[in-house]
Design a protein around this motif. Structure first.
Motif, mmCIF file in Angstrom:
data_model
loop_
_atom_site.group_PDB
_atom_site.id
_atom_site.type_symbol
_atom_site.label_atom_id
_atom_site.label_comp_id
_atom_site.label_asym_id
_atom_site.label_seq_id
_atom_site.Cartn_x
_atom_site.Cartn_y
_atom_site.Cartn_z
ATOM 1 N N GLY A 45 0.812 -1.237 0.035
ATOM 2 C CA GLY A 45 0.044 0.013 -0.042
ATOM 3 C C GLY A 45 0.892 1.343 -0.051
ATOM 4 O O GLY A 45 0.439 2.332 -0.631
ATOM 5 N N TYR A 46 2.096 1.250 0.744
ATOM 6 C CA TYR A 46 3.057 2.599 0.932
ATOM 7 C C TYR A 46 3.378 2.787 -0.694
ATOM 8 O O TYR A 46 3.499 3.773 -1.136
ATOM 9 C CB TYR A 46 3.991 2.064 1.711
ATOM 10 C CG TYR A 46 5.160 3.065 1.881
ATOM 11 C CD1 TYR A 46 4.558 3.982 2.892
ATOM 12 C CD2 TYR A 46 6.042 3.439 1.081
ATOM 13 C CE1 TYR A 46 6.006 4.989 2.830
ATOM 14 C CE2 TYR A 46 7.040 4.489 1.166
ATOM 15 C CZ TYR A 46 6.896 5.308 2.090
ATOM 16 O OH TYR A 46 7.701 6.394 2.407
ATOM 17 N N LEU A 47 3.772 1.808 -1.508
ATOM 18 C CA LEU A 47 4.236 1.895 -2.643
ATOM 19 C C LEU A 47 3.469 2.448 -3.658
ATOM 20 O O LEU A 47 3.597 3.314 -4.503
ATOM 21 C CB LEU A 47 4.978 0.585 -3.219
ATOM 22 C CG LEU A 47 6.197 -0.071 -2.676
ATOM 23 C CD1 LEU A 47 6.404 -1.442 -2.980
ATOM 24 C CD2 LEU A 47 7.131 0.794 -2.812
ATOM 25 N N VAL A 48 2.048 1.922 -3.625
ATOM 26 C CA VAL A 48 0.997 2.377 -4.275
ATOM 27 C C VAL A 48 0.788 3.859 -3.919
ATOM 28 O O VAL A 48 0.835 4.948 -4.825
ATOM 29 C CB VAL A 48 -0.275 1.606 -4.178
ATOM 30 C CG1 VAL A 48 -1.464 2.281 -4.888
ATOM 31 C CG2 VAL A 48 0.017 0.255 -4.779
ATOM 32 N N ASP A 49 0.693 4.491 -2.807
ATOM 33 C CA ASP A 49 0.232 5.651 -2.339
ATOM 34 C C ASP A 49 1.302 6.715 -2.433
ATOM 35 O O ASP A 49 1.019 7.732 -2.453
ATOM 36 C CB ASP A 49 -0.459 5.409 -0.857
ATOM 37 C CG ASP A 49 -1.663 4.599 -0.845
ATOM 38 O OD1 ASP A 49 -2.321 4.376 -1.836
ATOM 39 O OD2 ASP A 49 -1.883 4.076 0.403
ATOM 40 N N SER A 50 2.573 6.151 -1.844
ATOM 41 C CA SER A 50 3.693 7.206 -1.841
ATOM 42 C C SER A 50 4.434 7.368 -3.116
ATOM 43 O O SER A 50 5.351 8.271 -3.328
ATOM 44 C CB SER A 50 4.419 6.709 -0.430
ATOM 45 O OG SER A 50 3.701 6.744 0.728
ATOM 46 N N CYS A 51 4.551 5.986 -3.928
ATOM 47 C CA CYS A 51 5.446 6.175 -4.916
ATOM 48 C C CYS A 51 4.727 6.243 -6.390
ATOM 49 O O CYS A 51 5.406 6.193 -7.290
ATOM 50 C CB CYS A 51 6.416 4.955 -4.701
ATOM 51 S SG CYS A 51 7.291 5.031 -3.252
ATOM 52 N N GLY A 52 3.323 6.040 -6.377
ATOM 53 C CA GLY A 52 2.398 5.982 -7.276
ATOM 54 C C GLY A 52 2.853 4.615 -8.265
ATOM 55 O O GLY A 52 2.461 4.797 -9.394
ATOM 56 N N LEU A 53 3.214 3.655 -7.587
ATOM 57 C CA LEU A 53 3.264 2.426 -8.468
ATOM 58 C C LEU A 53 1.954 1.793 -8.729
ATOM 59 O O LEU A 53 0.924 1.957 -7.897
ATOM 60 C CB LEU A 53 4.106 1.308 -7.721
ATOM 61 C CG LEU A 53 5.714 1.335 -7.911
ATOM 62 C CD1 LEU A 53 6.276 2.731 -7.529
ATOM 63 C CD2 LEU A 53 6.412 0.123 -7.265
#
Length: 377
Positions: A45-53
């Motif tokens: 979830g962090y990579l989706v929300d914070s990095c736009g993956l």
């Protein structure tokens, strides 16, 4: 000739049994991951929300980050990258290609390396382009030295940045003032200018294994193209990208138009790019030259470069202009087709098409539309 290249460059595949085993293991692993009922790691979830993956990329990247217990380090890394000018697309590209960058120590590891890159002459925008394209710029201890080496060889910062996406360039071993591969190429007689062109056109070639380069060079030499010749650079570029399937297919195609083994060899020596042309382009050009224009296969084999010109915008229109001049007994009509093909459009129009314009007013407005040229001339 083409089969000899294939025999030297072919890399035999692993035994079928091994492929079968790999498929079984891979399939079993994928099935286990699909059936795993445990909740996803918090970093997904962090990579989706914070990095736009994208979700699929986030799941894949999170496998390298499962040891993290909190987002403290990733937060510090992202904050530093944004402060240094990396925008969201840069960050997304970097994290997808090198997710472990998020576990680096932002203050002790990344910040000093970024300062060193700045000192090496990279602006904020150039730095963002470099880091996102090639994570080795942050990962390797001697990255700055290697960047300076390649930048000096290529001549400009922009030329280096265009090649930055090739991560292997910064992984190359540099012995003193050269890499083993570049030293070998100099040793066989290639000039610094040609080596720089090879780096720009085929960066993977100069970052591959030395034995492979030695094999390719020897094969090119055995085909009659010496390192000091004008065609060696193109021959090296061509042979390095050949596959056995492509060789066999193009060999059959060219032979189907009546070329002999010796004619294939001569055509390669004069125009190595011929083997990089698509089969469709070869087929269309040969069909026109032999069936419509009426040339012999041997004529085309001695002028293989004809196959490399644009068929619709150069080859066909210029042929019909020469035909018109020849039929009317006008100057230039008996000139060789290759001679007329090699000059610039401006010179061709002044030397050849201007005469057609006098007899067929308005033809210049339609040139080089193929159907118009066929019908009018």
């Amino acid at each position: 000739m083409l089969r000899r290249i294939a025999a030297l460059l072919r890399h035999p595949p692993p035994p079928p049994q091994r492929f079968f085993f790999l498929r079984l293991v891979s399939g079993k692993k994928e099935q286990e991951e699909e059936d795993d009922p445990s909740p996803p790691h918090f970093m997904v979830g962090y990579l989706v929300d914070s990095c736009g993956l994208a979700m699929a990329d986030a799941v894949k990247a999170s496998r390298h980050l499962k040891h993290l217990k909190s987002p403290q380090r990733p937060d510090a890394v992202l904050r530093l990258l944004r402060e240094e000018g990396l925008c969201e697309p840069h960050i997304r590209r970097l994290v997808v290609s090198s997710p472990r960058v998020l576990v680096a120590d932002a203050a002790k590891t990344l910040e000093p390396k970024i300062r060193a890159l700045r000192a090496a002459g990279f602006s904020r925008s150039e730095l963002a382009q470099l880091i996102s394209a090639n994570p080795n710029a942050l990962r390797l201890r001697d990255a700055v030295r290697k960047i300076q080496f390649w930048r000096t060889m290529l001549g400009t910062q922009q030329k280096f940045l265009k090649l930055a996406k090739n991560v292997h360039l910064l992984s190359c071993k540099i012995d003193g003032e050269d890499t083993p591969i570049l030293s070998f190429l100099r040793g066989v007689g290639m000039s610094s200018a040609d080596i720089a062109k090879i780096v720009q056109r085929r960066p993977r070639l100069v970052s591959s294994r030395l034995k492979r380069i030695m094999l390719i060079v020897e094969q090119v030499k055995s085909l009659g193209v010496s390192p000091g010749s004008a065609m060696f650079l193109e021959a090296l570029s061509t042979v390095s990208n050949l596959s056995e399937a492509t060789l066999e297919s193009k060999s059959r195609l060219l032979r189907s138009y009546g070329w002999s083994e010796d004619e294939l060899l001569r055509a390669f020596q004069q125009f190595p790019i011929i083997l990089r042309l698509s089969e469709e382009k070869i087929r269309r050009a040969m069909d026109f030259l032999l069936k419509e224009a009426g040339y012999e296969p041997s004529y085309v084999a001695r002028r293989a470069v004809l196959l490399g010109y644009s068929i619709d915008r150069r080859l066909i229109p210029r042929f019909y202009v020469l035909q018109f001049l020849k039929n009317r007994g006008l100057p230039g009509g008996d000139n060789d087709l290759l001679t007329a093909m090699m000059i610039s459009e401006k010179k061709f129009m002044a030397k050849y098409l201007a005469q057609v314009q006098q007899a067929l007013p308005g033809i210049v407005d339609s040139y080089p539309e193929v159907s118009t040229m066929r019908n009018a001339i």
